[in-house]
Write a protein that holds these residues in place. Structure first.
Motif, PDB file in Angstrom:
ATOM      1  N   ARG A   6       0.848  -1.180  -0.095  1.00  0.00           N
ATOM      2  CA  ARG A   6      -0.089  -0.019   0.030  1.00  0.00           C
ATOM      3  C   ARG A   6       1.087   1.192  -0.057  1.00  0.00           C
ATOM      4  O   ARG A   6       0.344   2.528  -0.081  1.00  0.00           O
ATOM      5  N   ARG A   7       2.177   1.058  -0.098  1.00  0.00           N
ATOM      6  CA  ARG A   7       3.123   2.253   0.224  1.00  0.00           C
ATOM      7  C   ARG A   7       4.027   2.337  -0.975  1.00  0.00           C
ATOM      8  O   ARG A   7       5.205   3.052  -0.826  1.00  0.00           O
ATOM      9  N   VAL A   8       3.733   1.699  -1.898  1.00  0.00           N
ATOM     10  CA  VAL A   8       4.663   1.558  -3.092  1.00  0.00           C
ATOM     11  C   VAL A   8       5.139   3.111  -3.724  1.00  0.00           C
ATOM     12  O   VAL A   8       6.238   3.416  -4.037  1.00  0.00           O
ATOM     13  N   ASP A   9       3.905   3.776  -3.849  1.00  0.00           N
ATOM     14  CA  ASP A   9       4.221   5.059  -4.459  1.00  0.00           C
ATOM     15  C   ASP A   9       4.808   6.080  -3.521  1.00  0.00           C
ATOM     16  O   ASP A   9       5.926   6.780  -3.894  1.00  0.00           O
ATOM     17  N   ASP A  10       4.593   6.026  -2.340  1.00  0.00           N
ATOM     18  CA  ASP A  10       5.394   6.954  -1.345  1.00  0.00           C
ATOM     19  C   ASP A  10       6.938   6.293  -1.478  1.00  0.00           C
ATOM     20  O   ASP A  10       7.614   7.136  -1.459  1.00  0.00           O
ATOM     21  N   TRP A  11       7.071   5.130  -1.174  1.00  0.00           N
ATOM     22  CA  TRP A  11       8.401   4.422  -1.340  1.00  0.00           C
ATOM     23  C   TRP A  11       9.253   5.142  -2.729  1.00  0.00           C
ATOM     24  O   TRP A  11      10.452   5.392  -2.796  1.00  0.00           O
ATOM     25  N   ALA A  12       8.501   5.000  -3.752  1.00  0.00           N
ATOM     26  CA  ALA A  12       9.078   5.295  -5.184  1.00  0.00           C
ATOM     27  C   ALA A  12       9.416   6.608  -5.260  1.00  0.00           C
ATOM     28  O   ALA A  12      10.491   7.175  -5.593  1.00  0.00           O
ATOM     29  N   ALA A  13       8.636   7.653  -4.496  1.00  0.00           N
ATOM     30  CA  ALA A  13       8.679   9.199  -4.456  1.00  0.00           C
ATOM     31  C   ALA A  13       9.999   9.253  -3.858  1.00  0.00           C
ATOM     32  O   ALA A  13      10.769  10.221  -4.025  1.00  0.00           O
ATOM     33  N   GLU A  14      10.262   8.485  -2.604  1.00  0.00           N
ATOM     34  CA  GLU A  14      11.351   8.881  -1.853  1.00  0.00           C
ATOM     35  C   GLU A  14      12.745   8.564  -2.618  1.00  0.00           C
ATOM     36  O   GLU A  14      13.692   9.140  -2.902  1.00  0.00           O
ATOM     37  N   TYR A  51       8.393  -3.676  -5.956  1.00  0.00           N
ATOM     38  CA  TYR A  51       9.458  -2.315  -5.919  1.00  0.00           C
ATOM     39  C   TYR A  51      10.378  -2.353  -6.754  1.00  0.00           C
ATOM     40  O   TYR A  51      11.027  -1.532  -7.243  1.00  0.00           O
ATOM     41  N   SER A  52      11.043  -3.563  -6.844  1.00  0.00           N
ATOM     42  CA  SER A  52      12.175  -3.774  -7.966  1.00  0.00           C
ATOM     43  C   SER A  52      11.480  -3.174  -9.333  1.00  0.00           C
ATOM     44  O   SER A  52      12.347  -2.513 -10.092  1.00  0.00           O
ATOM     45  N   GLN A  53      10.355  -3.659  -9.566  1.00  0.00           N
ATOM     46  CA  GLN A  53       9.621  -3.409 -10.914  1.00  0.00           C
ATOM     47  C   GLN A  53       9.707  -1.790 -11.031  1.00  0.00           C
ATOM     48  O   GLN A  53       9.866  -1.074 -11.955  1.00  0.00           O
ATOM     49  N   ARG A  54       9.402  -1.054  -9.920  1.00  0.00           N
ATOM     50  CA  ARG A  54       9.065   0.435  -9.903  1.00  0.00           C
ATOM     51  C   ARG A  54      10.501   1.043 -10.127  1.00  0.00           C
ATOM     52  O   ARG A  54      10.628   2.058 -10.799  1.00  0.00           O
ATOM     53  N   LEU A  55      11.679   0.514  -9.510  1.00  0.00           N
ATOM     54  CA  LEU A  55      13.094   1.055  -9.954  1.00  0.00           C
ATOM     55  C   LEU A  55      13.377   0.803 -11.369  1.00  0.00           C
ATOM     56  O   LEU A  55      13.874   1.610 -11.647  1.00  0.00           O
ATOM     57  N   LYS A  56      13.019  -0.285 -11.679  1.00  0.00           N
ATOM     58  CA  LYS A  56      13.324  -0.500 -13.232  1.00  0.00           C
ATOM     59  C   LYS A  56      12.702   0.645 -14.047  1.00  0.00           C
ATOM     60  O   LYS A  56      13.045   1.253 -15.036  1.00  0.00           O
ATOM     61  N   ALA A  57      11.248   0.737 -13.979  1.00  0.00           N
ATOM     62  CA  ALA A  57      10.286   1.717 -14.663  1.00  0.00           C
ATOM     63  C   ALA A  57      11.084   3.025 -14.263  1.00  0.00           C
ATOM     64  O   ALA A  57      11.118   3.823 -15.295  1.00  0.00           O
ATOM     65  N   MET A  58      11.497   3.275 -12.979  1.00  0.00           N
ATOM     66  CA  MET A  58      12.071   4.682 -12.916  1.00  0.00           C
ATOM     67  C   MET A  58      13.282   5.027 -13.654  1.00  0.00           C
ATOM     68  O   MET A  58      13.561   6.077 -14.286  1.00  0.00           O
TER      69      MET A  58
END
Length: 226
Positions: free
Chosen positions: A113-121, A156-163
């Motif tokens: 539920r906190r993926v977006d907050d983590w990705a923003a950090e 979370y790893s997928q979000r880093l890859k997309a970022m």
């Protein structure tokens, strides 16, 4: 090696905090106590050095080139950003390695539920530097799965890859050989405990080929997240 001095500073900071309070210090307290020693080390860093930051995985990495390791066991994404924002870095590092996320995926914190907050950090931390390498989150051993969420490792790893695919960082997964068929779970007998690999030498070698090379890294290394 510069990297050894950082480990000594952290150990001393933890001991001082323990003696003054009588209880084990938090990761944030250790990082705060070590700031002066880290700042002194960064002031001595030569041109072209590599900066390593993040959690215990980053702290365990040793590179065969000039490097300063300011990683602290237990730090979360917002802690790493706060630490790096407070550190004076008079000589810009040639590369910055970020290994962050394992401490953010405790089940009790509802990480999905906190993926977006983590990705923003993470995005804010990456923006502090020009040449940033981020790693996927390492897999979890079976004994950690009750407390930590292996699905969050994948997401979370997928979000880093997309970022990183949008520019601003290079995404790599030096933990591939540790993973089972499930991205967030480790193969048997490769972990020292539920969170930490038994051997960091192979991931460190792979990262050294990127971080210690003369040309700046370009492009994005992909990883399949099953």
């Amino acid at each position: 090696m510069l990297i050894a001095l950082a480990a000594t500073a952290l150990a001393a900071a933890g001991l001082i905090a323990y003696r003054s309070t009588g209880k084990a210090p938090s990761a944030k307290a250790i990082a705060a106590a070590a700031l002066p020693a880290m700042a002194a080390e960064l002031a001595r860093a030569p041109s072209g050095f590599v900066l390593l930051a993040g959690d215990s995985h980053a702290a365990a990495l040793h590179l065969p080139c000039n490097s300063v390791n300011v990683a602290v066991k237990g730090l979360k994404a917002h802690d790493v950003r706060s630490q790096l924002s407070r550190l004076p870095i008079p000589t810009e590092p040639s590369r910055v390695l970020l290994v962050v996320g394992s401490n953010d995926i405790l089940r009790k914190h509802e990480p999905l539920r906190r993926v977006d907050d983590w990705a923003a950090e993470m995005q804010r931390t990456i923006a502090l530097f020009r040449q940033v390498v981020v790693t996927a989150i390492p897999p979890l051993g079976g004994e950690a799965i009750g407390q930590f969420d292996p699905e969050a490792v994948r997401i979370y790893s997928q979000r880093l890859k997309a970022m990183c695919s949008s520019g601003g960082c290079l995404y790599v997964d030096p933990w591939r050989a540790l993973r089972s068929k499930l991205f967030g779970e480790a193969r048997s007998s490769v972990m020292a405990d539920g969170l930490h690999p038994a051997d960091y030498s192979a991931p460190a070698h792979e990262l050294a080929e990127i971080l210690c090379s003369k040309p700046a890294p370009e492009g994005v290394e992909s990883v399949m997240a099953d």
